[in-house]
Design an enzyme around this catalytic site. Structure first.
Site, PDB file in Angstrom:
ATOM      1  N   HIS A  19      41.297  -7.583 -18.697  1.00 36.98           N
ATOM      2  CA  HIS A  19      41.671  -7.426 -17.280  1.00 36.98           C
ATOM      3  C   HIS A  19      43.170  -7.107 -17.170  1.00 36.98           C
ATOM      4  CE1 HIS A  19      38.218 -10.446 -16.374  1.00 36.98           C
ATOM      5  NE2 HIS A  19      37.833  -9.271 -15.904  1.00 36.98           N
ATOM      6  N   LYS A  43      27.445 -16.783  -8.068  1.00 33.39           N
ATOM      7  CA  LYS A  43      27.737 -16.601  -9.502  1.00 33.39           C
ATOM      8  C   LYS A  43      27.946 -17.897 -10.278  1.00 33.39           C
ATOM      9  CE  LYS A  43      28.829 -11.879 -10.229  1.00 33.39           C
ATOM     10  NZ  LYS A  43      29.718 -10.904 -10.850  1.00 33.39           N
ATOM     11  N   ARG A  92      34.656  -0.410 -19.892  1.00 31.87           N
ATOM     12  CA  ARG A  92      34.805  -0.711 -21.312  1.00 31.87           C
ATOM     13  C   ARG A  92      33.929   0.191 -22.157  1.00 31.87           C
ATOM     14  NH1 ARG A  92      33.399  -6.806 -20.148  1.00 31.87           N
ATOM     15  NH2 ARG A  92      31.959  -5.548 -18.933  1.00 31.87           N
ATOM     16  N   SER A 130      34.649 -11.868 -19.610  1.00 33.28           N
ATOM     17  CA  SER A 130      34.832 -13.298 -19.297  1.00 33.28           C
ATOM     18  C   SER A 130      33.672 -14.104 -19.875  1.00 33.28           C
ATOM     19  CB  SER A 130      34.889 -13.509 -17.783  1.00 33.28           C
ATOM     20  OG  SER A 130      35.959 -12.794 -17.228  1.00 33.28           O
TER      21      SER A 130
HETATM   22  O1  PNS Z   1      34.157  -9.263 -12.246  1.00 35.13           O
HETATM   23  P1  PNS Z   1      32.859  -8.854 -11.624  1.00 35.13           P
HETATM   24  O2  PNS Z   1      31.980 -10.058 -11.386  1.00 35.13           O
HETATM   25  O3  PNS Z   1      32.162  -7.771 -12.404  1.00 35.13           O
HETATM   26  O4  PNS Z   1      33.220  -8.214 -10.185  1.00 35.13           O
HETATM   27  C1  PNS Z   1      32.224  -7.727  -9.327  1.00 35.13           C
HETATM   28  C2  PNS Z   1      32.817  -7.463  -7.935  1.00 35.13           C
HETATM   29  C3  PNS Z   1      33.471  -8.721  -7.397  1.00 35.13           C
HETATM   30  C4  PNS Z   1      33.837  -6.367  -8.024  1.00 35.13           C
HETATM   31  C5  PNS Z   1      31.646  -7.017  -7.014  1.00 35.13           C
HETATM   32  O5  PNS Z   1      30.604  -7.938  -7.117  1.00 35.13           O
HETATM   33  C6  PNS Z   1      32.072  -6.886  -5.566  1.00 35.13           C
HETATM   34  O6  PNS Z   1      32.637  -5.887  -5.182  1.00 35.13           O
HETATM   35  N1  PNS Z   1      31.797  -7.958  -4.750  1.00 35.13           N
HETATM   36  C7  PNS Z   1      32.153  -8.002  -3.360  1.00 35.13           C
HETATM   37  C8  PNS Z   1      30.912  -7.900  -2.460  1.00 35.13           C
HETATM   38  C9  PNS Z   1      30.592  -6.444  -2.159  1.00 35.13           C
HETATM   39  O7  PNS Z   1      31.360  -5.719  -1.577  1.00 35.13           O
HETATM   40  N2  PNS Z   1      29.372  -6.035  -2.594  1.00 35.13           N
HETATM   41  C10 PNS Z   1      28.908  -4.683  -2.441  1.00 35.13           C
HETATM   42  C11 PNS Z   1      29.345  -3.835  -3.633  1.00 35.13           C
HETATM   43  S1  PNS Z   1      28.702  -2.212  -3.520  1.00 35.13           S
END
Ligand code: PNS
Length: 162
Positions: A19, A43, A92, A130
């Site tokens: 990150h 989560k 990645r 993570s």
């Molecule tokens: O680190 P992660 O868990 O891969 O991050 C995922 C994240 C937080 C970027 C994604 O789940 C997100 O954007 N969540 C916010 C809710 C949202 O907007 N959902 C619609 C996405 S199209």
């Protein structure tokens, strides 16, 4: 002169050196970068929001134009309130692409003015996530060099509490 602000969203449970590699690259590309922790109760994170905020804030201290924050609900709605022009995502491997592609198109559908920018992580961090860091640490493996030192401390504490 207008300021170009971007958001790098994620769960950051916990932040890894992968990150931080993306944060460093994005912070040199944009005037301001918000690292946004998504508050997603589904989560079941290992670390509380406050712990994740502290680990990220400490890890991002070297970057002058990086601000750490959290958001609840839809990413694009938060990005709009903070006037972000772009969403930064780290890639990645090809396996990340399919899901990220869908999210990028959905986010564009919800707000076409916000562009998703994909950045490749350094090859040395391309296998780090993570989840794998938590699994290896939980099994007693060495995660030195994969996470910042504050995360080593937090993980050490969390695992001895179990
Ligand atoms: O680190 P992660 O868990 O891969 O991050 C995922 C994240 C937080 C970027 C994604 O789940 C997100 O954007 N969540 C916010 C809710 C949202 O907007 N959902 C619609 C996405 S199209």
């Amino acid at each position: 002169m207008s300021t170009t602000r971007a958001i790098y969203p994620g769960s950051f449970d916990p932040v890894t050196n992968g990150h931080l590699d993306v944060i460093q690259r994005a912070s040199s590309l944009f005037d301001e970068l918000i690292v946004g922790i998504s508050v997603n109760i589904e989560k079941n994170p290992m670390f509380t929001l406050d712990e994740r905020l502290e680990m990220l804030t400490e890890s991002c201290r070297p970057f002058d134009n990086v601000v750490v924050d959290s958001f609840d609900g839809m990413l694009v709605r938060y990005a709009e309130t903070r006037n972000c022009k772009a969403i930064v995502k780290g890639l990645r491997a090809i396996s990340d692409f399919e899901f990220e592609f869908v999210m990028a198109l959905m986010n564009r559908k919800m707000d076409p003015s916000i562009e998703t920018v994909f950045m490749m992580t350094s090859a040395e961090y391309s296998y780090i996530s993570s989840s794998i860091v938590k699994e290896v640490a939980g099994l007693g493996g060495d995660i030195e060099g994969l996470v910042p030192s504050i995360v080593m401390e937090y993980l050490g504490k969390r695992l001895t509490e179990r």
